[in-house]
Design a protein around this motif. Structure first.
Motif, mmCIF file in Angstrom:
data_model
loop_
_atom_site.group_PDB
_atom_site.id
_atom_site.type_symbol
_atom_site.label_atom_id
_atom_site.label_comp_id
_atom_site.label_asym_id
_atom_site.label_seq_id
_atom_site.Cartn_x
_atom_site.Cartn_y
_atom_site.Cartn_z
ATOM 1 N N PRO A 14 71.481 -14.005 -17.671
ATOM 2 C CA PRO A 14 70.683 -13.932 -16.429
ATOM 3 C C PRO A 14 71.304 -14.803 -15.331
ATOM 4 O O PRO A 14 71.861 -15.861 -15.604
ATOM 5 C CB PRO A 14 69.321 -14.470 -16.846
ATOM 6 N N TRP A 15 71.160 -14.314 -14.092
ATOM 7 C CA TRP A 15 71.736 -15.004 -12.942
ATOM 8 C C TRP A 15 70.980 -16.297 -12.671
ATOM 9 O O TRP A 15 69.783 -16.405 -12.867
ATOM 10 C CB TRP A 15 71.651 -14.090 -11.731
ATOM 11 N N SER A 16 71.710 -17.303 -12.192
ATOM 12 C CA SER A 16 71.070 -18.555 -11.783
ATOM 13 C C SER A 16 71.722 -19.050 -10.495
ATOM 14 O O SER A 16 72.815 -18.612 -10.128
ATOM 15 C CB SER A 16 71.205 -19.608 -12.889
ATOM 16 N N PHE A 17 71.061 -19.969 -9.825
ATOM 17 C CA PHE A 17 71.601 -20.547 -8.592
ATOM 18 C C PHE A 17 72.910 -21.278 -8.869
ATOM 19 O O PHE A 17 73.794 -21.324 -8.019
ATOM 20 C CB PHE A 17 70.573 -21.498 -7.961
ATOM 21 N N SER A 18 73.055 -21.831 -10.062
ATOM 22 C CA SER A 18 74.278 -22.540 -10.441
ATOM 23 C C SER A 18 75.498 -21.631 -10.349
ATOM 24 O O SER A 18 76.577 -22.073 -9.967
ATOM 25 C CB SER A 18 74.167 -23.091 -11.862
ATOM 26 N N VAL A 19 75.331 -20.362 -10.692
ATOM 27 C CA VAL A 19 76.443 -19.399 -10.627
ATOM 28 C C VAL A 19 76.953 -19.287 -9.199
ATOM 29 O O VAL A 19 78.160 -19.325 -8.950
ATOM 30 C CB VAL A 19 76.008 -18.023 -11.183
ATOM 31 N N LEU A 20 76.044 -19.171 -8.248
ATOM 32 C CA LEU A 20 76.429 -19.068 -6.839
ATOM 33 C C LEU A 20 77.132 -20.340 -6.371
ATOM 34 O O LEU A 20 78.185 -20.277 -5.728
ATOM 35 C CB LEU A 20 75.198 -18.798 -5.965
ATOM 36 N N PHE A 21 76.582 -21.493 -6.702
ATOM 37 C CA PHE A 21 77.158 -22.766 -6.283
ATOM 38 C C PHE A 21 78.559 -22.957 -6.863
ATOM 39 O O PHE A 21 79.498 -23.331 -6.143
ATOM 40 C CB PHE A 21 76.250 -23.924 -6.700
ATOM 41 N N VAL A 22 78.737 -22.683 -8.147
ATOM 42 C CA VAL A 22 80.045 -22.854 -8.792
ATOM 43 C C VAL A 22 81.042 -21.833 -8.236
ATOM 44 O O VAL A 22 82.204 -22.166 -7.981
ATOM 45 C CB VAL A 22 79.920 -22.760 -10.328
ATOM 46 N N THR A 23 80.591 -20.607 -8.000
ATOM 47 C CA THR A 23 81.475 -19.578 -7.440
ATOM 48 C C THR A 23 81.969 -19.982 -6.048
ATOM 49 O O THR A 23 83.161 -19.869 -5.746
ATOM 50 C CB THR A 23 80.748 -18.217 -7.362
ATOM 51 N N LEU A 24 81.063 -20.464 -5.205
ATOM 52 C CA LEU A 24 81.468 -20.921 -3.868
ATOM 53 C C LEU A 24 82.417 -22.108 -3.951
ATOM 54 O O LEU A 24 83.386 -22.195 -3.189
ATOM 55 C CB LEU A 24 80.233 -21.272 -3.032
ATOM 56 N N SER A 25 82.171 -23.013 -4.894
ATOM 57 C CA SER A 25 83.062 -24.166 -5.084
ATOM 58 C C SER A 25 84.463 -23.708 -5.480
ATOM 59 O O SER A 25 85.465 -24.221 -4.969
ATOM 60 C CB SER A 25 82.511 -25.103 -6.155
ATOM 61 N N ALA A 48 90.853 -28.522 -11.249
ATOM 62 C CA ALA A 48 89.430 -28.396 -10.903
ATOM 63 C C ALA A 48 88.999 -26.926 -10.923
ATOM 64 O O ALA A 48 87.910 -26.598 -11.409
ATOM 65 C CB ALA A 48 89.156 -29.018 -9.534
ATOM 66 N N ILE A 49 89.856 -26.036 -10.431
ATOM 67 C CA ILE A 49 89.548 -24.603 -10.451
ATOM 68 C C ILE A 49 89.403 -24.112 -11.893
ATOM 69 O O ILE A 49 88.467 -23.373 -12.220
ATOM 70 C CB ILE A 49 90.625 -23.783 -9.703
ATOM 71 N N ILE A 50 90.304 -24.525 -12.744
ATOM 72 C CA ILE A 50 90.267 -24.086 -14.146
ATOM 73 C C ILE A 50 89.002 -24.591 -14.833
ATOM 74 O O ILE A 50 88.326 -23.843 -15.544
ATOM 75 C CB ILE A 50 91.539 -24.539 -14.880
ATOM 76 N N ILE A 51 88.671 -25.847 -14.620
ATOM 77 C CA ILE A 51 87.464 -26.412 -15.242
ATOM 78 C C ILE A 51 86.212 -25.693 -14.745
ATOM 79 O O ILE A 51 85.349 -25.292 -15.541
ATOM 80 C CB ILE A 51 87.373 -27.932 -14.980
ATOM 81 N N LEU A 52 86.103 -25.515 -13.429
ATOM 82 C CA LEU A 52 84.931 -24.825 -12.875
ATOM 83 C C LEU A 52 84.880 -23.358 -13.302
ATOM 84 O O LEU A 52 83.794 -22.816 -13.533
ATOM 85 C CB LEU A 52 84.914 -24.940 -11.356
ATOM 86 N N MET A 98 82.279 -19.080 -16.343
ATOM 87 C CA MET A 98 82.283 -18.033 -17.375
ATOM 88 C C MET A 98 81.206 -18.308 -18.422
ATOM 89 O O MET A 98 80.535 -17.386 -18.884
ATOM 90 C CB MET A 98 83.648 -17.929 -18.040
ATOM 91 N N ASN A 99 81.039 -19.563 -18.784
ATOM 92 C CA ASN A 99 80.002 -19.915 -19.760
ATOM 93 C C ASN A 99 78.597 -19.748 -19.185
ATOM 94 O O ASN A 99 77.662 -19.451 -19.923
ATOM 95 C CB ASN A 99 80.203 -21.337 -20.283
ATOM 96 N N LEU A 100 78.457 -19.941 -17.863
ATOM 97 C CA LEU A 100 77.158 -19.707 -17.224
ATOM 98 C C LEU A 100 76.824 -18.219 -17.152
ATOM 99 O O LEU A 100 75.667 -17.824 -17.267
ATOM 100 C CB LEU A 100 77.146 -20.260 -15.794
ATOM 101 N N MET A 101 77.847 -17.406 -16.944
ATOM 102 C CA MET A 101 77.632 -15.985 -16.699
ATOM 103 C C MET A 101 77.609 -15.120 -17.955
ATOM 104 O O MET A 101 76.945 -14.092 -17.984
ATOM 105 C CB MET A 101 78.716 -15.459 -15.753
ATOM 106 N N PHE A 102 78.392 -15.506 -18.973
ATOM 107 C CA PHE A 102 78.575 -14.630 -20.122
ATOM 108 C C PHE A 102 78.269 -15.352 -21.426
ATOM 109 O O PHE A 102 78.479 -16.550 -21.557
ATOM 110 C CB PHE A 102 80.016 -14.100 -20.171
ATOM 111 N N ASP A 103 77.826 -14.566 -22.410
ATOM 112 C CA ASP A 103 77.608 -15.060 -23.767
ATOM 113 C C ASP A 103 78.707 -14.463 -24.646
ATOM 114 O O ASP A 103 78.659 -13.283 -24.997
ATOM 115 C CB ASP A 103 76.225 -14.642 -24.277
ATOM 116 N N PHE A 104 79.708 -15.279 -24.953
ATOM 117 C CA PHE A 104 80.849 -14.796 -25.717
ATOM 118 C C PHE A 104 80.678 -14.969 -27.227
ATOM 119 O O PHE A 104 81.644 -14.851 -27.971
ATOM 120 C CB PHE A 104 82.129 -15.523 -25.273
ATOM 121 N N ALA A 105 79.461 -15.224 -27.695
ATOM 122 C CA ALA A 105 79.221 -15.400 -29.129
ATOM 123 C C ALA A 105 79.646 -14.138 -29.868
ATOM 124 O O ALA A 105 79.182 -13.036 -29.578
ATOM 125 C CB ALA A 105 77.758 -15.712 -29.394
#
Length: 192
Positions: free
Chosen positions: A17-28, A92-96, A101-108
């Motif tokens: 599910p989408w969260s505000f964190s996704v938008l903030f990290v994407t813009l960063s 920093a780009i790689i870490i973010l 990816m972990n915020l957006m997807f469930d790779f289990a």
């Protein structure tokens, strides 16, 4: 039991599910990609300036052109500053990106897909948007980009001075030892 309509679309089936964190990290990440592009392009722009370009900058007598000439007066410090700044931004780009990816997807259960997305896709985006494209632009417009980045480069040179001075002194020592070993024998590119 009804089949999942999204099961045929692998990415949609692992989307969280989408969260505000996704938008903030994407813009960063986008802001950092712009920084990476400007810094990468600066490397080519500064070191692609011809003697004629330097004369043009000296004749212009503006604050930015004087800053470019000042930066070029210490090329090893300039290169060290560019390398440090670019590496920090890219890390920093790689870490973010990994966090995003972990915020957006469930790779289990789909670790290979997670690896491909987190490494391959991010690397391609970073190479194309943060390295290759800006360097192509910089070869075509070196003066414009050098002038644009003169103030940020001076600020970064001051900020990273402790690290860049270590890199520059290490490089000088390596150059000196290489010259001592050379003893008049020139090393070819193939030998290097």
């Amino acid at each position: 039991m009804d089949p999942d309509p999204y099961s045929s679309f692998l990415l949609l089936s692992i989307l969280k599910p989408w969260s505000f964190s996704v938008l903030f990290v994407t813009l960063s990440i986008l802001v950092l990609l712009i920084f990476s592009a400007l810094i990468s392009g600066s490397e080519v722009a500064y070191f692609a300036l011809s003697p004629k370009d330097r004369e043009t900058l000296e004749d212009e007598n503006s604050k930015s052109s004087k800053q470019v000439i000042d930066l070029l007066s210490r090329p090893k410090a300039l290169l060290a500053t560019i390398l440090i700044a670019n590496n920090l931004v890219n890390v920093a780009i790689i870490i973010l990106s990994s966090y995003l990816m972990n915020l957006m997807f469930d790779f289990a259960g789909r670790e290979l897909l997670g690896f491909i997305m987190q490494v391959v896709v991010v690397t391609l985006v970073l190479l194309i948007a943060g390295e290759i494209s800006p360097k192509v632009y910089a070869t075509r417009q070196p003066i414009k980009l050098a002038v644009l980045m003169s103030t940020p480069m001076l600020a970064m040179r001051k900020l990273f001075w402790p690290l860049s001075s270590i890199l520059v002194s290490t490089t000088r020592q390596i150059d000196r030892k290489a010259k001592e070993r050379d003893n008049g024998n020139h090393i070819t590119a193939d030998e290097l």
